[in-house]
Write a protein that holds these residues in place. Structure first.
Motif, PDB file in Angstrom:
ATOM      1  N   PRO A 482       7.524  11.877  33.935  1.00  0.00           N
ATOM      2  CA  PRO A 482       7.975  10.527  34.304  1.00  0.00           C
ATOM      3  C   PRO A 482       6.773   9.613  34.598  1.00  0.00           C
ATOM      4  O   PRO A 482       5.752  10.065  35.135  1.00  0.00           O
ATOM      5  N   ARG A 483       6.929   8.340  34.262  1.00  0.00           N
ATOM      6  CA  ARG A 483       5.826   7.395  34.447  1.00  0.00           C
ATOM      7  C   ARG A 483       5.369   7.349  35.904  1.00  0.00           C
ATOM      8  O   ARG A 483       4.174   7.191  36.187  1.00  0.00           O
ATOM      9  N   ALA A 484       6.301   7.512  36.832  1.00  0.00           N
ATOM     10  CA  ALA A 484       5.936   7.453  38.245  1.00  0.00           C
ATOM     11  C   ALA A 484       5.038   8.613  38.656  1.00  0.00           C
ATOM     12  O   ALA A 484       4.342   8.538  39.670  1.00  0.00           O
ATOM     13  N   LEU A 485       5.056   9.689  37.878  1.00  0.00           N
ATOM     14  CA  LEU A 485       4.233  10.858  38.198  1.00  0.00           C
ATOM     15  C   LEU A 485       3.013  10.988  37.288  1.00  0.00           C
ATOM     16  O   LEU A 485       2.262  11.960  37.388  1.00  0.00           O
ATOM     17  N   LEU A 486       2.821  10.006  36.421  1.00  0.00           N
ATOM     18  CA  LEU A 486       1.741  10.073  35.435  1.00  0.00           C
ATOM     19  C   LEU A 486       0.404   9.704  36.073  1.00  0.00           C
ATOM     20  O   LEU A 486       0.299   8.686  36.768  1.00  0.00           O
ATOM     21  N   PRO A 487      -0.642  10.507  35.890  1.00  0.00           N
ATOM     22  CA  PRO A 487      -1.947  10.146  36.433  1.00  0.00           C
ATOM     23  C   PRO A 487      -2.533   8.951  35.688  1.00  0.00           C
ATOM     24  O   PRO A 487      -2.187   8.682  34.534  1.00  0.00           O
ATOM     25  N   GLY A 488      -3.411   8.242  36.364  1.00  0.00           N
ATOM     26  CA  GLY A 488      -4.085   7.098  35.750  1.00  0.00           C
ATOM     27  C   GLY A 488      -5.461   7.489  35.252  1.00  0.00           C
ATOM     28  O   GLY A 488      -6.067   8.458  35.709  1.00  0.00           O
ATOM     29  N   SER A 489      -5.978   6.724  34.284  1.00  0.00           N
ATOM     30  CA  SER A 489      -7.285   7.028  33.709  1.00  0.00           C
ATOM     31  C   SER A 489      -7.993   5.740  33.319  1.00  0.00           C
ATOM     32  O   SER A 489      -7.488   4.980  32.483  1.00  0.00           O
ATOM     33  N   ASP A 490      -9.138   5.489  33.958  1.00  0.00           N
ATOM     34  CA  ASP A 490     -10.039   4.422  33.535  1.00  0.00           C
ATOM     35  C   ASP A 490     -11.241   5.109  32.909  1.00  0.00           C
ATOM     36  O   ASP A 490     -12.181   5.525  33.606  1.00  0.00           O
ATOM     37  N   ALA A 491     -11.211   5.274  31.595  1.00  0.00           N
ATOM     38  CA  ALA A 491     -12.258   6.024  30.898  1.00  0.00           C
ATOM     39  C   ALA A 491     -12.890   5.139  29.835  1.00  0.00           C
ATOM     40  O   ALA A 491     -12.192   4.568  28.989  1.00  0.00           O
ATOM     41  N   THR A 492     -14.211   5.027  29.875  1.00  0.00           N
ATOM     42  CA  THR A 492     -14.943   4.164  28.953  1.00  0.00           C
ATOM     43  C   THR A 492     -16.205   4.861  28.461  1.00  0.00           C
ATOM     44  O   THR A 492     -16.880   5.560  29.223  1.00  0.00           O
ATOM     45  N   GLU A 493     -16.503   4.700  27.183  1.00  0.00           N
ATOM     46  CA  GLU A 493     -17.761   5.149  26.592  1.00  0.00           C
ATOM     47  C   GLU A 493     -18.499   3.917  26.093  1.00  0.00           C
ATOM     48  O   GLU A 493     -17.909   3.040  25.459  1.00  0.00           O
ATOM     49  N   TYR A 494     -19.811   3.858  26.346  1.00  0.00           N
ATOM     50  CA  TYR A 494     -20.587   2.683  25.956  1.00  0.00           C
ATOM     51  C   TYR A 494     -22.052   3.061  25.774  1.00  0.00           C
ATOM     52  O   TYR A 494     -22.483   4.184  26.105  1.00  0.00           O
ATOM     53  N   THR A 495     -22.817   2.124  25.229  1.00  0.00           N
ATOM     54  CA  THR A 495     -24.247   2.326  24.997  1.00  0.00           C
ATOM     55  C   THR A 495     -25.052   1.517  26.009  1.00  0.00           C
ATOM     56  O   THR A 495     -24.764   0.338  26.249  1.00  0.00           O
ATOM     57  N   LYS A 496     -26.043   2.152  26.609  1.00  0.00           N
ATOM     58  CA  LYS A 496     -26.948   1.483  27.535  1.00  0.00           C
ATOM     59  C   LYS A 496     -28.342   2.059  27.356  1.00  0.00           C
ATOM     60  O   LYS A 496     -28.521   3.280  27.398  1.00  0.00           O
ATOM     61  N   ASP A 497     -29.307   1.173  27.128  1.00  0.00           N
ATOM     62  CA  ASP A 497     -30.691   1.588  26.898  1.00  0.00           C
ATOM     63  C   ASP A 497     -30.790   2.598  25.758  1.00  0.00           C
ATOM     64  O   ASP A 497     -31.605   3.533  25.796  1.00  0.00           O
ATOM     65  N   GLY A 498     -29.954   2.410  24.761  1.00  0.00           N
ATOM     66  CA  GLY A 498     -29.984   3.269  23.590  1.00  0.00           C
ATOM     67  C   GLY A 498     -29.318   4.611  23.777  1.00  0.00           C
ATOM     68  O   GLY A 498     -29.285   5.420  22.839  1.00  0.00           O
ATOM     69  N   LYS A 499     -28.786   4.883  24.978  1.00  0.00           N
ATOM     70  CA  LYS A 499     -28.154   6.166  25.258  1.00  0.00           C
ATOM     71  C   LYS A 499     -26.641   6.026  25.319  1.00  0.00           C
ATOM     72  O   LYS A 499     -26.110   4.972  25.667  1.00  0.00           O
ATOM     73  N   PHE A 500     -25.981   7.121  25.020  1.00  0.00           N
ATOM     74  CA  PHE A 500     -24.540   7.194  25.180  1.00  0.00           C
ATOM     75  C   PHE A 500     -24.219   7.376  26.667  1.00  0.00           C
ATOM     76  O   PHE A 500     -24.757   8.271  27.327  1.00  0.00           O
ATOM     77  N   HIS A 501     -23.355   6.507  27.207  1.00  0.00           N
ATOM     78  CA  HIS A 501     -22.930   6.599  28.604  1.00  0.00           C
ATOM     79  C   HIS A 501     -21.416   6.788  28.682  1.00  0.00           C
ATOM     80  O   HIS A 501     -20.679   6.381  27.782  1.00  0.00           O
TER      81      HIS A 501
END
Length: 542
Positions: A482-501
């Motif tokens: 159920p949506r009320a029991l679903l965990p949340g996720s703020d997940a991002t991949e990005y580049t900084k100083d030429g590295k994968f973050h």
């Protein structure tokens, strides 16, 4: 031509005698037990006794085994064949035995004889298939499997060889770097000409010899058993033996042979072999496959066909002692199938990395370092550093127990491996000493990530070159959460100083932090071939 077949009464040796006789050779069976089949000449033979009776034969074939148990002088037969002036072949599928035959190279060359180990399904047939599929190109990955039918006969030496290594770890090359694999683990399902068959990792010469011979950074091999009770029984034995480190007495081999005969009425007499190679093509990848399917019980002839092909024209083999890598060609092998109920087919299909398949054209909008981590269909490895903050509440402790989330830490060493399979990728993340894994695969709902009994659908989005994948739905044992029991996720991949973050913040349904980890990763140097692959992809992705 006069051919002596040691172990000519065994499951594979007997079939080799039949094939050689069909081709007009004068075949003699060497064994301690007189064969019931009086078609062939018989020579009493004890491999531990005098070997002076090898004289007078043009070819000596060792089809006995088990080759891992040949003691302190494993090449005694091969050396005696050289002294007798006979070419030597064996049907060994033991990696150490095949690789070690090179110790006889000088004496074999001086005698002008071919001394070839592994003239069996592996590595002779498998290497011939790989060479034909590659067509002169360097493969990125080789994956093969042997899939016998349950009604196929099993010689004691074959059963003993499999049991001997079950549960033991062996080293393979994955992504150009060494990795340890437990024998009879990591199952995969293969398509055997329209029939699904499961196979498990097992050590064969291919994994030891192919990386250098084909300049290939990833080589995997599996073997299957048709009946689930036998496959999963071996899997249980593998796990127990790995944990408890016990040996296997001879009576246990006898017991397993008895069980196999008891189950012999079940299953089919259809088996085969699958060989896949993954190659770069244009800006992407292709997979070429060779599938051999044997019906009506003819599968056990397969380990004999390489010797048959060689004996048809010994001039195709150079003098020396070496493993059977490309000793005979695939055309020569398939010609040997003409009087057997064995068919072969080849195919080619594009291979698309999972994230590229889900994102489509949006994939090219990702920043370089982010795109590079997902634009591959072979195993790859990364190392870096992260800061971890784990929640302190009950929900966080439960989640950490279920999924293996790491504890709070600053500048924690991180390693990540990504291993492709037929339908997706397995990610193994290690933060310090804590390890947790998940399986990601494209689905009709987008990208799915599975943690054990839990599966979550991710909403992949690309914004200003960054990749985000929040959770949009989930299931437990296939039942929607159920949506009320679903965990949340703020997940991002990005580049900084030429590295994968990366920055991943997982939250409980209440909004409380379960775990928050952020940091960077760099690909690990693996091989010159891997560098060439990344340059190839970078060139075509712009």
């Amino acid at each position: 031509m006069k051919v002596l077949v040691i172990g000519g009464t065994g499951a594979f040796g007997a079939r080799l005698c039949v094939l050689l006789s069909r081709d007009g050779h004068d075949v003699t069976i060497a064994s301690r037990n007189e064969p019931q089949d009086t078609t062939f000449a018989y020579l009493y033979f004890d491999r531990n006794g005098l070997l002076d009776r090898l004289a007078g034969f043009d070819v000596v074939v060792d089809a006995a085994g088990p080759f891992h148990g040949y003691g302190n002088d494993p090449y005694r037969i091969a050396k005696a064949a050289i002294e007798a002036g006979a070419h030597y072949f064996d049907l060994s599928d033991n990696a150490d035995f095949c690789a070690g035959i090179r110790t006889l190279n000088t004496s074999a060359k001086e005698a002008g004889l071919s001394v070839v180990s592994g003239m069996s399904s592996v590595p002779a047939v498998s290497s011939a298939a790989v060479a034909a599929l590659c067509r002169g190109k360097t493969p990125l990955m080789i994956d093969a499997a042997i899939l016998p039918g349950n009604k196929a006969p099993r010689g004691r030496s074959v059963v003993e060889s499999i049991l001997n290594q079950t549960g033991l770890e062996y080293e393979v090359t994955q992504g150009g770097v060494p990795a340890s694999i437990r024998s009879w683990s990591d199952p995969r399902t293969y398509d055997l000409a329209g029939e699904a068959r499961q196979a498990w990792r097992i050590e064969v010469p291919d994994e030891r010899l192919f990386p250098r011979h084909f300049d290939c950074p990833t080589v995997t091999f599996r073997a299957g058993l048709e009946l689930g009770v036998m496959r999963y029984g071996l899997a249980a034995l593998s796990w127990l033996r790995f944990k408890l480190r016990f040996g296997l007495p001879r009576w246990f081999v006898t017991f397993v042979m008895w069980l196999a005969r008891l189950l012999g009425a079940f299953g089919t007499d259809t088996g085969g072999m699958v060989v896949d190679v993954t190659l770069p093509k244009g800006g992407g990848y292709i997979r070429r496959s060779w599938i051999m399917k044997a019906s009506n019980g003819d599968g056990p002839f397969t380990p004999a066909v390489a010797v048959r092909a060689a004996c048809r024209n010994l001039n195709i083999l150079p003098a020396g002692a070496y493993p059977a890598l490309g000793a005979v060609t695939l055309d020569q092998i398939e010609t040997c199938f003409s009087d057997l109920d064995i068919t072969t087919e080849t195919s080619e299909q594009p291979v698309v990395p999972p994230f590229k398949a889900v994102l489509g054209p949006r994939f090219m909008n990702l920043e370089d370092a982010v795109r590079a981590t997902h634009d591959a269909v072979t195993p790859r490895y990364y190392e870096g550093c992260a800061t971890v903050t784990r929640g302190t509440g009950l929900q966080a402790r439960i989640a950490a127990t279920l999924f293996g989330f790491p504890p709070t830490g600053y500048e924690v060493p991180v390693s990540v491996s990504k291993t492709p399979s037929a339908a997706g990728e397995t990610w193994v993340r290690q933060f310090g000493t804590s390890v947790f894994r998940s399986y990601l695969s494209p689905s009709i709902r987008g990208m799915s990530e599975r943690f054990g009994i839990f599966s979550f659908d991710l909403d992949l989005t690309v914004q200003r070159g960054k990749l985000s994948f929040p959770v949009k739905s989930g299931r437990c044992l296939g039942i929607p959460i159920p949506r009320a029991l679903l965990p949340g996720s703020d997940a991002t991949e990005y580049t900084k100083d030429g590295k994968f973050h990366f920055d991943v913040h997982l939250k409980a349904p209440t909004g409380a932090t379960l775990v928050h980890y952020r940091g960077w990763l760099m690909p690990q140097p693996q091989s010159e071939r891997r560098d060439e692959q990344e340059q190839h992809l970078a060139l075509h992705s712009r």
